[in-house]
Design an enzyme around this catalytic site. Structure first.
Site, mmCIF file in Angstrom:
data_model
loop_
_atom_site.group_PDB
_atom_site.id
_atom_site.type_symbol
_atom_site.label_atom_id
_atom_site.label_comp_id
_atom_site.label_asym_id
_atom_site.label_seq_id
_atom_site.Cartn_x
_atom_site.Cartn_y
_atom_site.Cartn_z
ATOM 1 N N MET A 1 -93.169 -45.426 -35.692
ATOM 2 C CA MET A 1 -94.265 -44.807 -34.424
ATOM 3 C C MET A 1 -93.554 -42.701 -34.695
ATOM 4 O O MET A 1 -92.485 -42.618 -35.499
ATOM 5 C CB MET A 1 -93.474 -45.121 -32.940
ATOM 6 N N HIS A 2 -93.919 -42.037 -33.567
ATOM 7 C CA HIS A 2 -93.340 -41.194 -33.144
ATOM 8 C C HIS A 2 -93.594 -39.936 -33.629
ATOM 9 O O HIS A 2 -93.459 -38.589 -33.785
ATOM 10 C CB HIS A 2 -91.610 -41.360 -32.950
ATOM 11 N N ASP B 1 -95.467 -49.987 -34.635
ATOM 12 C CA ASP B 1 -94.860 -51.094 -35.647
ATOM 13 C C ASP B 1 -93.682 -52.085 -34.260
ATOM 14 O O ASP B 1 -93.943 -53.131 -34.902
ATOM 15 C CB ASP B 1 -93.470 -50.563 -36.500
#
Length: 488
Positions: A83-84, A239
Site C-alpha cells: 500500500m501507500h 495487502d
C-alpha cells in the site's frame, strides 16, 4: 485439467507472487519472482515500476511452463499490493520517477503538516503517517517541482500493474483508503483534501469496490500467456485486506492477528469506526459496505529474530526452551519498539528496552519477556480498537510466529480471547486476490467465497496465569511514558 481458473497476483515489497486456483478454490500452482529496493539516501525506499512488470512476467512465465492447460482456463484475475506507494505518471502514462514506497520516511515533516490540518483526520479517519501517499506528493512538489508539474496520474503500486494489464486507470477502496485523500466513510475521493495538496480528482484513478470488475486483460498479454479472451480483472485489495479475504476475515466481528516481522491486529466492521488518536488505521475493506480497523506494531517476530542473533540460538529453539505450559510472567519486561511504534503511540523515535534484568536472569526469561512484550503490544492494539467501538470475541492467528504454541498462549491470555489456529495451506494475500478475481468474474456472493479455513486448534486463555499476566501488562503500560524522553 478442465474448468475455470482464477489467478491472484500479489505485489509485495520484496517480490511478486502469483497463485492459481480452481473454481472450487483448490490451489493449483504458484510462482514467485523477487524484487529489490533502492535506498539512495537515509530514509528513502524506492522501486522502479518496470521491475514490477518484469517480476509478474517472470512469475506467470513459470506458471505457463508448469501448468499451461490450467493457465489457459483463467477467467478472472485479482490484484493485491503493497500500500501507500506513489507512482507518478505523465499524460502519456510514462513513469516520471521511481515509486516512493510505503516504508519511505522522507516526507515525515510533510506528514506532520498535513496531520495538523484537522480536515485530514476528520475526513479520512486516520493520522497522516509519513508512509501515506499524500505527504509524498507534497515532498515531490517541494523538492522535484518539475516532476510534480508533469504528473497527470498518481497510482498505487498494484494499480500501475492494472494499467499495464488493462490500459485503465482504476483503483479500489481498501488501497485508496491508505493514501490520505479518500473520504473513508463515503468511499470516494475528497476534493477538499486533494486541493490541500494542490491536486484534483482528475489526478486520481476511478474507484470500484474490490469485488467488482475493473478492466479486462489486454489481448496482447492473453495471447502471450496462452489465456483465452474476456478475462476480468477485479478491483482487488491492499495487502492486508487481501490477506483478510484469504483468511475469511470478512464478516463483522471477525479478526486475525498476524505474527510476522511486524504485527497486525485486523478487525472487520460493518460500520465506519475511526479512532485516529490511538493510531488505529480505519480503512475500507475490499467488500462493499464493509470497513476494517487495524492496529500495527512494528516489531513482532523481529524481536525474536533480534534475540536469536544476540544469543546465537534459533527462534524455534528459544521457543521450545520455554516448554508448552504458560509460565508465571517473566521478572523482565521487554518493550518491543526496535523500530519505533505505530499503534497506539505513533512514535517513530521510541526504541525498545529490557527492564528488571539482574545477575541471575536467564536466556529463557529474556525469551519469555520478548514474547510477553509483543503480546502486551497486541493488548494495546486491542484496547485501541475497543475505544473505537470494536468488540471481539476471538481472533485467528496467522504468520510465522503463530507456529509457537507458547507465544499463542501468552497472546490469548494477555488479550483474554481464544486464539484459533487454522489448518495449514496458503491463505495469504495472493489467495485472497484470487478469490476476488473469482467473485468479479462470476458475480458470486463474496461471503460464500471468502470463507474462513478449518480450525486445527484453539488456544484458550490460561485462567491460572491471567491475573499475574494482567499485573505484568500494567507494568508494561507504565514503561513507555517513563522512557519516552530518554530513548530517542
Amino acid at each position: 485439467m478442465g474448468g475455470a481458473m482464477y489467478l491472484g497476483v500479489d505485489l509485495g515489497t520484496s517480490g511478486v507472487k502469483v497463485l492459481l486456483i480452481s473454481a472450487d478454490q483448490t490451489i493449483i500452482a504458484s510462482a514467485t519472482s523477487s524484487l529489490d529496493v533502492q535506498r539512495k539516501h537515509t530514509g528513502w525506499s524506492e522501486q522502479d515500476p518496470a521491475e514490477w512488470v518484469r517480476a509478474v512476467e517472470d512469475a506467470i512465465g513459470e506458471l505457463k511452463a508448469e501448468q499451461p492447460e490450467a493457465l489457459a482456463e483463467v477467467k478472472g484475475i485479482g490484484l493485491s499490493g503493497q500500500m501507500h506507494g506513489a507512482t507518478l505518471l505523465d499524460r502519456n502514462n510514462q513513469v516520471l520517477r521511481p515509486c516512493i514506497l510505503w516504508n519511505d520516511t522522507r516526507s515525515h515533516k510533510e506528514a506532520a503538516e498535513l496531520d495538523s490540518d484537522p480536515r485530514f483526520r476528520r475526513i479520512t479517519g486516520n493520522i497522516v503517517f509519513p508512509g501515506f501517499t499524500a505527504p509524498k506528493l507534497v515532498w515531490v512538489k517541494r523538492h522535484e517541482p518539475e516532476v510534480f508539474a508533469a504528473t497527470a496520474k498518481v497510482l498505487l503500486p498494484k494499480d500501475y500493474l492494472r494499467l499495464w494489464l488493462t490500459g485503465e486507470h482504476i483503483s479500489e477502496m481498501s488501497d485508496s483508503a491508505g493514501t490520505g485523500w479518500l473520504d473513508v466513510e463515503r468511499r470516494t475521493w475528497s476534493e477538499e483534501l486533494l486541493a490541500a495538496t494542490d491536486l484534483t480528482v482528475s489526478h486520481m484513478p476511478s474507484l470500484v469496490e474490490g469485488t467488482e470488475p475493473a478492466g479486462m486483460l489486454r489481448r496482447e498479454l492473453a495471447e502471450r500467456w496462452g489465456i483465452g479472451g474476456n478475462v476480468v480483472i477485479a478491483g482487488g485489495a491492499g495487502d492486508n485486506a487481501a490477506s483478510a479475504c484469504g483468511a475469511g476475515t470478512v464478516k463483522p466481528g471477525s479478526a486475525f492477528i498476524s505474527l510476522g516481522t511486524s504485527g497486525v491486529l485486523f478487525a472487520t466492521n460493518d460500520r465506519y469506526l475511526p479512532n485516529p488518536e490511538s493510531a488505529v488505521h480505519t480503512f475500507c475493506h475490499a467488500l462493499p459496505n464493509t470497513w476494517h480497523q487495524m492496529g500495527v506494531i512494528l516489531s513482532a517476530t523481529d524481536g525474536m529474530n533480534w534475540l536469536s542473533g544476540i544469543t546465537g540460538t534459533s527462534p524455534a529453539y528459544l521457543s521450545d526452551e520455554l516448554g508448552e505450559a504458560l509460565r508465571a510472567p517473566s521478572p523482565v519486561t521487554f518493550l518491543p519498539y526496535l523500530s519505533g511504534e505505530r499503534t497506539p503511540h505513533n512514535d517513530a523515535l521510541i526504541r525498545g528496552s529490557f527492564t528488571g534484568i539482574e545477575a541471575g536472569t536467564s536466556r529463557a526469561q529474556l525469551t519469555q519477556a520478548v514474547m510477553e512484550g509483543v503480546a502486551f503490544a497486541f493488548r494495546d492494539n486491542l484496547e485501541a480498537l475497543r475505544q473505537a467501538g470494536t468488540t471481539l470475541d476471538r481472533v485467528m492467528a496467522v504468520g510465522g510466529g503463530s507456529r509457537s504454541t507458547y507465544w499463542l498462549k501468552a497472546i490469548a491470555t494477555a488479550l483474554n480471547l481464544p486464539v484459533d489456529v487454522p489448518t495449514g495451506g496458503d491463505r495469504g494475500a495472493a489467495f485472497g486476490a484470487a478469490r476476488l478475481g473469482l467473485i468479479a468474474a462470476t458475480g458470486a456472493d463474496p461471503l460464500s467465497v471468502c470463507t474462513p479455513p478449518p480450525i486445527a486448534a484453539t488456544i484458550e486463555p490460561d485462567t491460572f496465569q491471567s491475573g499475574a499476566l494482567e499485573e505484568a501488562y500494567q507494568r508494561f503500560r507504565k514503561l513507555y511514558p517513563a522512557i519516552r524522553g530518554v530513548s530517542s
